[in-house]
Design an enzyme around this catalytic site. Structure first.
Site, PDB file in Angstrom:
ATOM      1  N   GLY A 186       8.620   7.762 -12.817  1.00  0.00           N
ATOM      2  CA  GLY A 186       9.674   8.527 -13.507  1.00  0.00           C
ATOM      3  C   GLY A 186      10.144   7.765 -14.739  1.00  0.00           C
ATOM      4  N   GLU A 192       8.481   0.909  -7.955  1.00  0.00           N
ATOM      5  CA  GLU A 192       7.700   0.425  -6.806  1.00  0.00           C
ATOM      6  C   GLU A 192       6.258   0.938  -6.791  1.00  0.00           C
ATOM      7  OE1 GLU A 192       9.744   3.682  -3.809  1.00  0.00           O
ATOM      8  OE2 GLU A 192       8.336   2.242  -2.983  1.00  0.00           O
ATOM      9  N   ASP A 247      16.850   4.130 -10.119  1.00  0.00           N
ATOM     10  CA  ASP A 247      17.268   3.984  -8.717  1.00  0.00           C
ATOM     11  C   ASP A 247      17.705   2.561  -8.346  1.00  0.00           C
ATOM     12  OD1 ASP A 247      16.646   6.621  -8.394  1.00  0.00           O
ATOM     13  OD2 ASP A 247      14.715   6.257  -7.421  1.00  0.00           O
ATOM     14  N   ARG A 300      40.452  21.794  -5.958  1.00  0.00           N
ATOM     15  CA  ARG A 300      39.128  21.995  -5.364  1.00  0.00           C
ATOM     16  C   ARG A 300      38.509  20.691  -4.883  1.00  0.00           C
ATOM     17  NH1 ARG A 300      36.662  26.000  -9.989  1.00  0.00           N
ATOM     18  NH2 ARG A 300      37.072  27.958  -8.894  1.00  0.00           N
ATOM     19  N   MET A 308      20.817  11.134  -7.984  1.00  0.00           N
ATOM     20  CA  MET A 308      19.491  10.747  -7.490  1.00  0.00           C
ATOM     21  C   MET A 308      19.586   9.534  -6.579  1.00  0.00           C
ATOM     22  SD  MET A 308      16.822  11.531 -10.559  1.00  0.00           S
ATOM     23  CE  MET A 308      16.290  13.214 -10.884  1.00  0.00           C
ATOM     24  N   ARG A 358      33.001  23.204  -4.903  1.00  0.00           N
ATOM     25  CA  ARG A 358      31.936  23.460  -5.879  1.00  0.00           C
ATOM     26  C   ARG A 358      30.972  22.277  -5.879  1.00  0.00           C
ATOM     27  NH1 ARG A 358      33.843  27.888  -5.675  1.00  0.00           N
ATOM     28  NH2 ARG A 358      34.704  29.108  -7.408  1.00  0.00           N
ATOM     29  N   ARG A 385      18.670  10.785 -16.084  1.00  0.00           N
ATOM     30  CA  ARG A 385      17.485   9.987 -16.409  1.00  0.00           C
ATOM     31  C   ARG A 385      17.114  10.056 -17.882  1.00  0.00           C
ATOM     32  NH1 ARG A 385      12.645  11.159 -12.399  1.00  0.00           N
ATOM     33  NH2 ARG A 385      11.554  11.792 -14.280  1.00  0.00           N
TER      34      ARG A 385
END
Ligand code: F6P
Length: 341
Positions: free
Chosen positions: A10, A102, A127, A162, A169, A265, A274
């Protein structure tokens, strides 16, 4: 020397800063830098572009990667591996700098171990789940984006009384959720490192309401473990066998609304976290990693990954880096809990 460089897995903010550092170090020292396009796919197909200083001017602040990326796994099929070994021989490179997480670095480690490739790894991923380094670049930018999202959700949550669920992620580790939740003052953070119950999450929302705070911000990592809620694993899997996760934020929002009666919500931050321009921290870290990787190449110290230890850039055995994912320590998760509710 002829030095290859690739970005795999990614994308994340800071990749261009690392590529720039490699080119700016190596080219003036008489080396040729060969960029492989789209990660390992570029090595398999021999798809390259030569990189000179002019190519990397102005890219420091750009997100994404000028070399593009893919999740291609050359070890998946014997024929792709054979093809890649052949291409590598033909290109006659002296070293390969692999910038990845990784999966990409796992391939680099195997190529070093099993085929004697002269590789050096640079750790990147939003991450932050790579072992043997304190931080990967890309993480700080993702945390900044997620924190800004929490800040924005906070005001609208308060205006409407709310509950806002923010899904970020993090498949196996909850680094983005923990850091952004801490920075944004979240009222609950659910991560994959331990199992949470709906009862404890809802109890926090109710306790806050009893104290006069009739709105809450709940941050949930996409791979969070919440008893009774099953993260949906879609049928899509990448070449490394990772299935695409989804749905936990929506499921949590529905359950919280049903159980507490608060209108709820959900926001799924997705790839917004990203993309885009890297923070100053990520630019500096990626630059320092890039330069250290070049020093390792020039010193013929292969099979290594550059890493951050405290404030120092060090090198570690690449196998150690990819052996296991780095998860959020439970004491950090407990620290965040002090601020819940
Ligand atoms: O690169 C890591 C990551 O952003 C994970 O946090 C996320 O689970 C995954 O990639 C998403 O994958 P894709 O880019 O295939 O949508």
């Amino acid at each position: 020397m002829r030095i290859g460089v690739l970005t795999g897995g990614g994308d994340c903010p800071g990749l261009n800063a690392a590529i720039r550092a490699v080119v700016r170090y190596c080219v003036p020292r008489g080396s040729e830098v060969v960029g492989f396009l789209e990660g390992w796919r570029g090595v398999i197909e021999g798809n390259t572009r030569s990189l000179v200083v002019e190519d990397v001017r102005g890219i420091l602040r750009q997100g994404g990667t000028i070399l593009r990326t893919s999740r291609t796994n050359p070890f998946r099929l014997p024929e792709t591996l054979q093809g890649m070994l052949q291409t590598w021989k033909q290109l006659g490179l002296d070293a390969l700098i692999a910038i990845g997480g990784e999966d990409t670095l796992g391939v680099a480690a195997r190529l070093y171990r099993e085929h004697d490739w002269p590789v050096v790894g640079i750790p990147k991923t939003i991450d932050n789940d790579l072992n043997a380094t304190d931080f990967t670049f890309g993480f700080d930018t993702a945390v900044s984006v997620a924190t800004e999202a929490i800040d924005r959700l906070y005001t609208t949550a308060e205006s409407h009384n709310r509950v806002m669920v923010l899904e970020v992620m993090g498949r196996h580790s909850g680094w983005i959720a923990t850091y952004s939740g801490l920075a944004g003052g979240a009222d609950f953070i659910a991560i994959p490192e331990r199992e949470f119950t709906l009862d404890e999450i809802c109890a926090n929302v109710r306790a806050r309401a009893e104290r006069g705070r009739s709105f809450s911000i709940l941050v949930v990592a996409e791979g969070a473990r919440i008893k009774g809620l099953e993260t949906q694993r879609t049928s899509k899997a990448d070449e490394f066998g990772h299935t695409l996760l989804g749905g936990i934020g929506h499921m949590l929002a529905q359950c919280v609304e049903e159980r507490t009666g608060f209108e709820t919500r959900v926001t799924v931050l997705g790839h917004v976290q990203r993309g885009g321009t890297p923070t100053a921290y990520d630019r500096v870290l990626a630059t320092r990693y890039g330069i250290r990787a070049c020093e390792l190449v020039y010193g013929a110290e292969f099979g290594q990954m550059v890493a951050l230890s405290g404030n120092q850039i060090v090198s570690v055995d690449i196998d150690a880096a990819v052996a296991e994912p780095k998860t959020v320590p439970l004491d950090l998760a407990s620290l965040a809990e002090i601020f819940f509710g």
